[in-house]
Design an enzyme around this catalytic site. Sequence first.
Site, PDB file in Angstrom:
ATOM      1  N   ASP A  58       0.849  -1.199   0.000  1.00  0.00           N
ATOM      2  CA  ASP A  58       0.000   0.000   0.000  1.00  0.00           C
ATOM      3  C   ASP A  58       0.884   1.248   0.000  1.00  0.00           C
ATOM      4  OD1 ASP A  58      -1.970   2.058   0.720  1.00  0.00           O
ATOM      5  OD2 ASP A  58      -3.262   0.359   1.187  1.00  0.00           O
ATOM      6  N   SER A 109      -7.127   3.974  -1.389  1.00  0.00           N
ATOM      7  CA  SER A 109      -7.027   2.509  -1.420  1.00  0.00           C
ATOM      8  C   SER A 109      -8.365   1.840  -1.704  1.00  0.00           C
ATOM      9  CB  SER A 109      -6.485   1.992  -0.085  1.00  0.00           C
ATOM     10  OG  SER A 109      -5.208   2.511   0.153  1.00  0.00           O
ATOM     11  N   ASP A 161      -9.987  -2.907   6.488  1.00  0.00           N
ATOM     12  CA  ASP A 161      -9.457  -1.697   5.860  1.00  0.00           C
ATOM     13  C   ASP A 161      -9.648  -1.801   4.339  1.00  0.00           C
ATOM     14  OD1 ASP A 161      -8.297   0.823   6.203  1.00  0.00           O
ATOM     15  OD2 ASP A 161      -6.266   0.082   5.959  1.00  0.00           O
ATOM     16  N   THR A 163      -8.037  -1.882   1.434  1.00  0.00           N
ATOM     17  CA  THR A 163      -7.402  -2.783   0.464  1.00  0.00           C
ATOM     18  C   THR A 163      -7.919  -4.217   0.571  1.00  0.00           C
ATOM     19  OG1 THR A 163      -5.467  -1.362   0.337  1.00  0.00           O
ATOM     20  CG2 THR A 163      -5.183  -3.636  -0.384  1.00  0.00           C
ATOM     21  N   ARG A 174     -15.846   3.396   2.745  1.00  0.00           N
ATOM     22  CA  ARG A 174     -14.813   2.509   3.300  1.00  0.00           C
ATOM     23  C   ARG A 174     -14.829   2.455   4.812  1.00  0.00           C
ATOM     24  NH1 ARG A 174      -8.983   4.858   1.945  1.00  0.00           N
ATOM     25  NH2 ARG A 174      -8.407   3.514   3.668  1.00  0.00           N
ATOM     26  N   GLU A 330      -1.654  -7.916   1.745  1.00  0.00           N
ATOM     27  CA  GLU A 330      -1.354  -6.482   1.749  1.00  0.00           C
ATOM     28  C   GLU A 330      -0.294  -6.134   2.792  1.00  0.00           C
ATOM     29  OE1 GLU A 330      -3.366  -2.081   2.378  1.00  0.00           O
ATOM     30  OE2 GLU A 330      -4.009  -3.731   3.644  1.00  0.00           O
ATOM     31  N   ASP A 335       2.063   2.741   3.371  1.00  0.00           N
ATOM     32  CA  ASP A 335       1.178   3.899   3.216  1.00  0.00           C
ATOM     33  C   ASP A 335       0.986   4.648   4.531  1.00  0.00           C
ATOM     34  OD1 ASP A 335      -1.406   5.281   1.913  1.00  0.00           O
ATOM     35  OD2 ASP A 335      -1.999   4.419   3.842  1.00  0.00           O
ATOM     36  N   LYS A 336       0.668   3.919   5.565  1.00  0.00           N
ATOM     37  CA  LYS A 336       0.287   4.591   6.820  1.00  0.00           C
ATOM     38  C   LYS A 336       1.474   5.360   7.395  1.00  0.00           C
ATOM     39  CE  LYS A 336      -3.276   1.112   7.440  1.00  0.00           C
ATOM     40  NZ  LYS A 336      -4.272   1.905   6.681  1.00  0.00           N
ATOM     41  N   HIS A 339       2.080   8.480   5.347  1.00  0.00           N
ATOM     42  CA  HIS A 339       1.172   9.519   5.869  1.00  0.00           C
ATOM     43  C   HIS A 339       1.768  10.184   7.105  1.00  0.00           C
ATOM     44  CE1 HIS A 339      -2.407   9.083   3.386  1.00  0.00           C
ATOM     45  NE2 HIS A 339      -2.449   7.776   3.590  1.00  0.00           N
ATOM     46  N   ASP A 377      -1.117   0.125  -4.682  1.00  0.00           N
ATOM     47  CA  ASP A 377      -2.432   0.680  -5.010  1.00  0.00           C
ATOM     48  C   ASP A 377      -2.333   2.105  -5.549  1.00  0.00           C
ATOM     49  OD1 ASP A 377      -1.581   1.483  -2.512  1.00  0.00           O
ATOM     50  OD2 ASP A 377      -3.502   1.127  -1.520  1.00  0.00           O
ATOM     51  N   HIS A 378      -1.384   2.858  -4.993  1.00  0.00           N
ATOM     52  CA  HIS A 378      -1.192   4.249  -5.438  1.00  0.00           C
ATOM     53  C   HIS A 378       0.180   4.687  -4.984  1.00  0.00           C
ATOM     54  CE1 HIS A 378      -1.772   5.245  -1.249  1.00  0.00           C
ATOM     55  NE2 HIS A 378      -2.889   4.529  -1.251  1.00  0.00           N
ATOM     56  N   HIS A 422      -1.525  11.011  -0.499  1.00  0.00           N
ATOM     57  CA  HIS A 422      -1.199  10.164  -1.651  1.00  0.00           C
ATOM     58  C   HIS A 422      -0.797  11.064  -2.813  1.00  0.00           C
ATOM     59  CE1 HIS A 422      -4.340   7.034  -0.082  1.00  0.00           C
ATOM     60  NE2 HIS A 422      -3.356   7.227   0.756  1.00  0.00           N
TER      61      HIS A 422
END
Length: 459
Positions: A58, A109, A161, A163, A174, A330, A335-336, A339, A377-378, A422
Amino acid sequence: MRSKQIRRSLYLSGAAGVAASTVAAGMVLPAAMAGPSEAQQAGTGQDRARNVILLVGDGMGDFELSAARNYEYGAAGRLKMDAMPDRSTVTTYSVQETEPAAPNYVADSAATSTAWSTGVKTSNGRISTTAAADEDVPTSMEMAQEAGMLIGNVSTARLTDATPAGAMAHVAKRGCEGPAQTTRDCPQDATENGGPGSIAEQSIDLGVDVLLGGGADRYDQNILAGEFAGQTVAESAAARGYNVMRDADNLAEAQLPVLGLFAGGHLPTELTGAQAAPGGVDVTCEANPEFTDEIPTVDEMTDQALDLLDRSQGNNGAAKGQPGFFLQVEGASIDKQDHAANPCAQIGETVAFDRAVQVALDYAEAEGNTTVLVTADHSHTSQIIPAGDTDSPGATATLTTADGQPMKLNYATSPTTKSQDHTGSTVPLLAFGPGAGNLPALIDQTDIFDIITTALNLP
Ligand SMILES: [Zn+2]
């Protein structure tokens, strides 16, 4: 067949937004996506896979991969996934909720998981439902199960979550992960209103054979209506034959189906260190004391999931020798931690995810008829900037890499008091195994749905 008909009609009506997929655009498909070519039939004869393992990092764009490679192995070193034989590049944009024909260049996501799970682009925040129309779209995981295959979903995040959710549930937002959130935010999906319920409820209703990750807080919420009203989602899973586990101790002996909940929320990261900060900080990465021995690593969960799927007989009676499995894994906290502008945790999760890829590749090589796909995913925030650069308006952190050299990471998509954002770049797709070779240089995320369903010969 059901889902592709639905999908085509969505594209034709424009309800699914921009028809960017090479499939939807009516272009000639590369052999890998169009089924067996004469060359393939004459050659290996291996265009169909018994099993597919899709691993998603992610937020794992090329910057995140480069940072992890430099840190762990040095600039000339290689991640495990770098040895995979085929690579393409994936466009990840989503569409706008109020104007589904228009792109949204920066996806989340939920929209991206929907894209590869269903072949349909949707708006940010939606879980395998269409933008504006809010129609459910069948997923490759559901199709695999319908075809008699076993299915599994592993994540270092909450299993509810975005994904993991995109593969196994359909909700408008989501955040509707447990019954309580669904009542509040997705009333049309709530069981008390006749809907299919939260993501947690839907994952158990679908009967996903292997569920390993975090998210106990969602599964411990009470179901509000229907046969299992008054029970928690986890209790309802146990009542339906699930082995519900709160630690990984007895996973090796478990019979399917398995619900392994190893944290209330997301699993902790393996590494920790100081956050990047304006003006720059020097950071030394350390093992995260919260990542105790009780918590399985992502590669351990992947190994256990593969072992369970490989040797077990599932809900639907598929045994070894029968139709195989589809497993999604995943690595969520790349990702987290991007962030959070936390380079050590971000890099540690990338390296951990890479170990899970190696586990999947080892299995595939031994099994001989398994396709492994690795993607993100991104893309995300972190950039590698000159180590001497002192002018960045963002938060920066300098780490010492395996080369013994300084590497400066820059986080500058948001003020440092807020979560970083993102970004809208393409991401890699790496591939190994039947039906995954000869990919074009650029594909869309929705094409991954076609690669998977074609490799598994799903109708
Ligand atoms: Zn994110």
